[in-house]
Design a protein around this motif. Sequence first.
Motif, PDB file in Angstrom:
ATOM      1  N   UNK A  15     -11.057  -1.131  -7.159  1.00 22.53           N
ATOM      2  CA  UNK A  15     -10.677  -1.769  -5.781  1.00 22.53           C
ATOM      3  C   UNK A  15     -10.424  -1.202  -5.051  1.00 22.53           C
ATOM      4  N   UNK A  16     -10.373  -1.342  -4.428  1.00 18.52           N
ATOM      5  CA  UNK A  16      -9.990  -0.072  -2.778  1.00 18.52           C
ATOM      6  C   UNK A  16      -8.585  -0.478  -2.803  1.00 18.52           C
ATOM      7  N   UNK A  17      -7.160   0.242  -2.995  1.00 20.89           N
ATOM      8  CA  UNK A  17      -5.684   0.326  -2.542  1.00 20.89           C
ATOM      9  C   UNK A  17      -5.316   0.864  -1.450  1.00 20.89           C
ATOM     10  N   UNK A  18      -6.195   2.309  -1.057  1.00 19.41           N
ATOM     11  CA  UNK A  18      -6.109   2.809   0.215  1.00 19.41           C
ATOM     12  C   UNK A  18      -5.151   2.194   1.306  1.00 19.41           C
ATOM     13  N   UNK A  19      -5.599   0.978   1.492  1.00 20.30           N
ATOM     14  CA  UNK A  19      -4.796  -0.030   3.240  1.00 20.30           C
ATOM     15  C   UNK A  19      -3.414  -0.473   2.976  1.00 20.30           C
ATOM     16  N   UNK A  20      -3.063  -0.521   1.576  1.00 20.75           N
ATOM     17  CA  UNK A  20      -1.779  -0.651   0.967  1.00 20.75           C
ATOM     18  C   UNK A  20      -1.205   0.415   0.991  1.00 20.75           C
ATOM     19  N   UNK A  21      -1.662   0.986  -0.237  1.00 23.52           N
ATOM     20  CA  UNK A  21      -0.921   2.231  -1.029  1.00 23.52           C
ATOM     21  C   UNK A  21      -0.664   3.313  -0.095  1.00 23.52           C
ATOM     22  N   UNK A  22      -1.561   3.441   0.777  1.00 25.45           N
ATOM     23  CA  UNK A  22      -1.951   4.762   1.835  1.00 25.45           C
ATOM     24  C   UNK A  22      -0.951   4.520   2.692  1.00 25.45           C
ATOM     25  N   UNK A  23      -1.191   3.257   3.178  1.00 21.92           N
ATOM     26  CA  UNK A  23      -0.202   2.888   4.927  1.00 21.92           C
ATOM     27  C   UNK A  23       0.773   2.695   4.436  1.00 21.92           C
ATOM     28  N   UNK A  24       2.007   2.206   3.577  1.00 20.43           N
ATOM     29  CA  UNK A  24       2.558   2.207   3.331  1.00 20.43           C
ATOM     30  C   UNK A  24       4.029   3.270   3.389  1.00 20.43           C
ATOM     31  N   UNK A  25       3.094   4.771   3.053  1.00 22.26           N
ATOM     32  CA  UNK A  25       4.247   5.537   3.464  1.00 22.26           C
ATOM     33  C   UNK A  25       4.184   5.455   5.326  1.00 22.26           C
ATOM     34  N   UNK A  26       3.438   5.078   5.851  1.00 21.18           N
ATOM     35  CA  UNK A  26       3.853   5.175   6.901  1.00 21.18           C
ATOM     36  C   UNK A  26       5.094   4.984   7.969  1.00 21.18           C
ATOM     37  N   UNK A  53      -3.071  -5.325   2.081  1.00 22.61           N
ATOM     38  CA  UNK A  53      -1.219  -5.705   2.466  1.00 22.61           C
ATOM     39  C   UNK A  53      -0.973  -5.982   1.682  1.00 22.61           C
ATOM     40  N   UNK A  54       0.728  -5.455   1.962  1.00 25.11           N
ATOM     41  CA  UNK A  54       1.977  -6.160   1.596  1.00 25.11           C
ATOM     42  C   UNK A  54       2.554  -7.418   2.282  1.00 25.11           C
ATOM     43  N   UNK A  55       2.546  -8.705   1.453  1.00 24.89           N
ATOM     44  CA  UNK A  55       3.628  -9.966   2.073  1.00 24.89           C
ATOM     45  C   UNK A  55       4.900  -9.400   2.451  1.00 24.89           C
ATOM     46  N   UNK A  56       5.733  -8.900   2.632  1.00 27.43           N
ATOM     47  CA  UNK A  56       7.080  -8.493   2.556  1.00 27.43           C
ATOM     48  C   UNK A  56       7.587  -8.240   3.698  1.00 27.43           C
ATOM     49  N   UNK A  57       8.906  -7.705   3.550  1.00 28.33           N
ATOM     50  CA  UNK A  57      10.019  -7.259   4.465  1.00 28.33           C
ATOM     51  C   UNK A  57       9.144  -6.824   5.573  1.00 28.33           C
ATOM     52  N   UNK A  58       8.908  -6.687   6.524  1.00 30.64           N
ATOM     53  CA  UNK A  58       8.438  -5.993   8.230  1.00 30.64           C
ATOM     54  C   UNK A  58       8.886  -4.791   8.045  1.00 30.64           C
ATOM     55  N   UNK A 242     -10.439   8.365  -0.114  1.00 33.79           N
ATOM     56  CA  UNK A 242     -10.157  10.280  -0.340  1.00 33.79           C
ATOM     57  C   UNK A 242      -9.011  10.743  -0.756  1.00 33.79           C
ATOM     58  N   UNK A 243      -8.570   9.800  -1.701  1.00 26.55           N
ATOM     59  CA  UNK A 243      -6.810   9.542  -2.479  1.00 26.55           C
ATOM     60  C   UNK A 243      -5.669   9.738  -2.061  1.00 26.55           C
ATOM     61  N   UNK A 244      -5.764   8.547  -0.715  1.00 28.46           N
ATOM     62  CA  UNK A 244      -4.572   8.457  -0.051  1.00 28.46           C
ATOM     63  C   UNK A 244      -3.671   7.219  -0.941  1.00 28.46           C
ATOM     64  N   UNK A 251       9.289  11.965  -1.957  1.00 27.43           N
ATOM     65  CA  UNK A 251       8.290  13.217  -1.364  1.00 27.43           C
ATOM     66  C   UNK A 251       7.658  13.706  -2.100  1.00 27.43           C
ATOM     67  N   UNK A 252       5.962  14.067  -1.740  1.00 28.97           N
ATOM     68  CA  UNK A 252       5.649  15.551  -2.680  1.00 28.97           C
ATOM     69  C   UNK A 252       4.407  14.557  -3.723  1.00 28.97           C
ATOM     70  N   UNK A 253       4.824  13.437  -3.803  1.00 30.39           N
ATOM     71  CA  UNK A 253       4.314  12.555  -4.985  1.00 30.39           C
ATOM     72  C   UNK A 253       2.624  12.280  -4.737  1.00 30.39           C
ATOM     73  N   UNK A 254       2.083  11.986  -5.835  1.00 29.04           N
ATOM     74  CA  UNK A 254       0.239  12.470  -5.686  1.00 29.04           C
ATOM     75  C   UNK A 254      -0.832  11.378  -5.110  1.00 29.04           C
ATOM     76  N   UNK A 255      -1.295  11.520  -4.545  1.00 26.80           N
ATOM     77  CA  UNK A 255      -2.199  10.624  -4.053  1.00 26.80           C
ATOM     78  C   UNK A 255      -2.338   9.459  -5.278  1.00 26.80           C
ATOM     79  N   UNK A 256      -3.534   8.638  -4.528  1.00 23.15           N
ATOM     80  CA  UNK A 256      -4.111   7.938  -5.988  1.00 23.15           C
ATOM     81  C   UNK A 256      -5.215   8.418  -6.368  1.00 23.15           C
ATOM     82  N   UNK A 257      -6.470   7.462  -7.406  1.00 21.84           N
ATOM     83  CA  UNK A 257      -7.583   8.472  -7.883  1.00 21.84           C
ATOM     84  C   UNK A 257      -8.147   8.268  -6.718  1.00 21.84           C
ATOM     85  N   UNK A 258      -9.225   9.043  -6.128  1.00 20.48           N
ATOM     86  CA  UNK A 258     -10.212   8.948  -5.078  1.00 20.48           C
ATOM     87  C   UNK A 258     -11.041   8.339  -5.464  1.00 20.48           C
TER      88      UNK A 258
END
Length: 318
Positions: A15-26, A53-58, A242-244, A251-258
């Motif tokens: 399952x590709x999770x970068x769209x949520x887990x990577x982008x929620x950092x922004x 993505x996530x259905x949550x408070x914007x 890309x392991x995003x 801060x500084x925690x490692x990304x998801x498995x690539x």
Amino acid sequence: MQAAPAASPSPVVLREVGLRDGLQLLARPVPTAFKCDWILLAYAAGVRHVDVGTYADAQRLPAMADTAEVVAFATTLPALRVCVQVHDAEGAARAFDAGVALVTLPVAASDRYGHASVGRDAAGMLRELGRIHALREQRGVATRIEAGIGTAFSCARLGPTDPQAVLALVRECVALGVDQIGLADTFGHAEPASVLDLFRRAREATGGCMLSAHLHGGDDDQLAAVQAALDAGVTHLDASLAGMGGSRLVPGTQGNVCLEAVAALLLRRGVPAGLDLATLQELRRFAGARPDAYALFGAVGRAAEEARRRYPLDLAAR
């Protein structure tokens, strides 16, 4: 007497999770079109499960404000299993209305992290899980429910997590009627031996409920942890382009498995995953060796443009 043929490896779902887990950092959103390009390219590579993505408070998660629009696009792709994270029953209701395949409710084993992340401890999230299950039964929808147990191995503030506490949460989630349970190494600190042990024990505790692994870590450690999860019998893995990814709170925690590295690992092990490694590697070439989030999205856009030029009719149909 002729020896019985060796059993073929069980297929693995990525399952590709970068769209949520990577982008929620922004701190600010990226264009919705970039997200749709990302989905389209992953789809072209054979990915059929995407956490969009996530259905949550914007205000809490500004990068997830367009989740409804991204879901509307993703659900048009044939056979794509669209997944979203929700933080409460209200978010689940939106997901049910949108026809997503799976909703994930995060339940942190560390109450301190749960309060910081979603504003509720584990007990509060379990109450929401009960509401979500009741709502699904009332609506009669086919959407599956996953409990994503975060900080299952450690908490950045409190240290190692007691496995017995995690297994107790697993049992409570099963009793509440979930279809799937994910165990997350939120900070990428889990040793492969710990991954193997906890997933084996969780399999016994679930009574047959589907288990998934959501692992973080560096290039070397991540594959050892993935191999441990596979050795424990896990057949559903989360990964990101890309392991995003990483914790938005620490801060500084490692990304998801690539995603690309896990796909290559499965190929070496002869495990069916249905992915086109060449397409994934081509997209990674655009992104560079270690892109930050904004550079990655530029790369996704460029890769999508080139892909459309090369096979404009095939990309959306595959």
